[in-house]
Design an enzyme around this catalytic site. Structure first.
Site, PDB file in Angstrom:
ATOM      1  N   TYR A  73     -30.663  20.190 -24.394  1.00  0.00           N
ATOM      2  CA  TYR A  73     -29.352  19.803 -24.935  1.00  0.00           C
ATOM      3  C   TYR A  73     -29.092  20.532 -26.249  1.00  0.00           C
ATOM      4  O   TYR A  73     -27.977  20.992 -26.504  1.00  0.00           O
ATOM      5  CB  TYR A  73     -29.325  18.290 -25.179  1.00  0.00           C
ATOM      6  N   PHE A 126      -1.368  34.884 -24.150  1.00  0.00           N
ATOM      7  CA  PHE A 126      -1.630  34.426 -22.788  1.00  0.00           C
ATOM      8  C   PHE A 126      -1.174  32.972 -22.682  1.00  0.00           C
ATOM      9  O   PHE A 126      -1.156  32.263 -23.685  1.00  0.00           O
ATOM     10  CB  PHE A 126      -3.124  34.568 -22.455  1.00  0.00           C
ATOM     11  N   ASP A 127      -0.812  32.493 -21.466  1.00  0.00           N
ATOM     12  CA  ASP A 127      -0.226  31.139 -21.314  1.00  0.00           C
ATOM     13  C   ASP A 127      -1.044  30.034 -21.977  1.00  0.00           C
ATOM     14  O   ASP A 127      -0.490  29.162 -22.619  1.00  0.00           O
ATOM     15  CB  ASP A 127      -0.062  30.628 -19.883  1.00  0.00           C
ATOM     16  N   ASP A 217      -8.197  38.069 -28.914  1.00  0.00           N
ATOM     17  CA  ASP A 217      -8.287  37.384 -27.627  1.00  0.00           C
ATOM     18  C   ASP A 217      -8.839  38.443 -26.676  1.00  0.00           C
ATOM     19  O   ASP A 217      -8.109  39.224 -26.087  1.00  0.00           O
ATOM     20  CB  ASP A 217      -6.897  36.887 -27.191  1.00  0.00           C
ATOM     21  N   ALA A 219     -10.707  38.757 -23.736  1.00  0.00           N
ATOM     22  CA  ALA A 219     -11.204  38.553 -22.363  1.00  0.00           C
ATOM     23  C   ALA A 219     -11.585  39.894 -21.729  1.00  0.00           C
ATOM     24  O   ALA A 219     -12.567  39.991 -21.001  1.00  0.00           O
ATOM     25  CB  ALA A 219     -10.130  37.856 -21.526  1.00  0.00           C
ATOM     26  N   LYS A 260     -14.082  37.251 -17.452  1.00  0.00           N
ATOM     27  CA  LYS A 260     -13.592  38.606 -17.166  1.00  0.00           C
ATOM     28  C   LYS A 260     -14.694  39.592 -17.560  1.00  0.00           C
ATOM     29  O   LYS A 260     -15.614  39.827 -16.776  1.00  0.00           O
ATOM     30  CB  LYS A 260     -12.298  38.889 -17.933  1.00  0.00           C
ATOM     31  N   HIS A 452       4.638  26.983 -11.900  1.00  0.00           N
ATOM     32  CA  HIS A 452       4.166  27.953 -10.903  1.00  0.00           C
ATOM     33  C   HIS A 452       2.961  27.459 -10.112  1.00  0.00           C
ATOM     34  O   HIS A 452       2.714  27.902  -9.007  1.00  0.00           O
ATOM     35  CB  HIS A 452       3.856  29.301 -11.569  1.00  0.00           C
TER      36      HIS A 452
END
Ligand code: F0G
Length: 461
Positions: A73, A126-127, A217, A219, A260, A452
């Site tokens: 842990y 990004f969303d 960001d 990715a 990614k 969507h």
């Protein structure tokens, strides 16, 4: 022999069968899914180009590393192996895992918003990044360069910031109201398009001038670094690893969806260059959100797979093939006259369905309609990046119109072969040849948020 496209620097050791169901079954399944490809079962999909996120294949080194995962842990050895890998790549001092990219966002973004109404500025949020900015009481402002909207014209770095706009927003909103500048590399929403080093550096210089924090960001930071190597003057002989290091050197924080360029199916990373105070705040906050700071929502074995995957994603032979694979599919479509975002970016081919089907109005979602035809034609699943994704204006209730109606054919890493891309290209060319007959979509159910994912449609009569 001319080496037009690279050969994959790996061979296949394990296979997963895929199966093409019959055309009438595809029509039936799509109707049952309310003409929304998110509602399809994956067993009804032959080639799945919905996303490159968490859909890649791991190497035998990664599977091997999973066997030595330490599931403690606190203080897991797997964490320390991951920490070492991330420190080596970024040079940053403070590292925490998160369960995926949005997990990293939910921990860090609220710490940067000091008072309500602060803004984040990005080439393009990004969303989920936008959602976390808004959930934390902030506002997300995009300042993408204008070249990204011109799909048919070559421009090597369509992911760039519009530097003039960036500085204008900082001045007009007041520098004390800017919580951070988010550098999305590559810029997913406009086609996985890269940001140049020159642009990246300038953004960080502007940020420093106004004492604003910069957040990568990242990715797809490895793909972005590779594009700098092959497209930007002066970097031809620099290794991708050094290019990435230079980028990290300019910024303050790195948030990564490791699904990614981490080459894993689940995982995320928070890395902070040197701000110990921010790190301590995140360390406290991560416990109730993601988990104890040495696992942050990840199993020990998954941290080990990621530690290995991060290095594999910087391998230049891998990156060369990866980028060529996307380019190959793009070249085949372009040769047939299909309008795509050109040049192709790092993780997908984006088809410009606004140009392909000008007879379908934006609020009948041309890209989703073309995507559905592609599923019926070849069992291929893709995703709309256009007005459906944009949703409605919260005040007027009107459908927002996206600048572009794109269909994203997203390429999972190390999964498909050039034969698959030929099949995808041939299928889309058949759809293109009957494009005038494609009909738009109308709602039978419209979900109030993130529509969507769950809305239902029928084709227009
Ligand atoms: N940032 C970027 C640029 C992304 O593309 C994504 C995810 C995230 C953050 C969030 O990461 O999914 O691990 O929580 N993009 C996926 C896609 C979902 O299909 O483009 P996540």
């Amino acid at each position: 022999m001319d080496k037009k496209y690279a050969v994959p620097p790996y061979k296949i050791k394990m296979v997963e069968p895929i199966h093409l169901i019959g055309r009438s079954e595809r029509e039936e399944r799509l109707a049952q899914a309310g003409y929304n490809q998110f509602a399809l079962k994956s067993e009804d999909v032959f080639i799945d180009l919905l996303t490159d996120s968490g859909t890649g294949a791991m190497s035998h080194f990664q599977w091997g590393a999973m066997m030595i995962g330490d599931e403690a842990y606190a203080g897991s050895q797997s964490f320390y192996r991951l920490e070492t890998a991330v420190k080596n790549i970024t040079g940053y001092a403070y590292i925490m895992p998160a369960h995926q990219g949005r997990g990293a966002e939910q921990v860090v973004i609220p710490q940067l918003i000091k008072h309500p109404g602060m803004i984040f500025i990005s080439n393009m949020h990004f969303d989920t990044t936008r959602a976390h900015v808004e959930l934390a009481g902030g506002e997300a402002v995009d300042v993408a360069c204008k070249e990204c909207l011109d799909t048919l014209t070559y421009y090597p770095f369509k992911g760039n910031f519009d530097l003039e706009k960036l500085e204008k927003v900082i001045i007009s909103r007041g520098k004390d109201n800017v919580a951070g500048i988010i550098l999305t590399v590559t810029n997913n929403a406009v086609g996985g398009q890269p940001v140049s080093m020159e642009n990246f550096r300038s953004v960080c210089e502007i940020a420093k001038k106004y004492q604003i924090k910069t957040i990568i960001d990242g990715a797809r930071y490895a793909e972005n670094s590779y594009f700098i190597k092959i497209r930007e003057k002066g970097y031809e002989n620099t290794s991708v690893r050094e290019i990435a290091k230079e980028m990290f050197g300019y910024a303050d924080i790195f948030l990564m969806s490791a699904k990614k360029d981490g080459l894993v199916n689940m995982g995320g990373i928070i890395a902070i260059k040197d701000d110990q105070d921010l790190f301590r705040k995140c360390q406290t906050y991560i416990v109730p959100m993601e988990g104890f700071p040495t696992y942050g929502g990840m199993a020990g074995r998954d941290m080990d797979a990621l530690a290995v995957g991060l290095d594999e994603a910087l391998d230049e032979a891998y990156l060369e093939y990866r980028i060529d694979e996307v380019r190959y599919l793009g070249d085949r479509l372009k040769a047939a006259g299909i309008p795509i975002q050109f040049p192709t970016g790092g993780h997908a081919v984006f088809v410009d369905c606004g140009k392909m089907c000008p007879h379908i109005p934006y609020d009948q979602f041309p890209a989703a309609a073309v995507g559905n035809e592609l599923y019926i034609e070849g069992g291929i699943r893709s995703v709309e990046i256009g007005s459906m994704l944009m949703g409605r204006d919260p005040i007027s209730g009107k459908n927002r119109q996206s600048d572009m109606e794109l269909l994203r054919l997203t390429i999972p890493r190390r999964v498909y072969t050039f034969q698959h891309w030929d099949y995808v290209a041939d299928s889309l060319i058949n759809v293109f040849n009957r494009r005038q007959t494609i009909k738009g979509l109308k709602f039978t159910y419209e979900s109030p948020v993130l529509r969507h994912f769950t809305s239902r449609f029928v084709p227009m009569p």
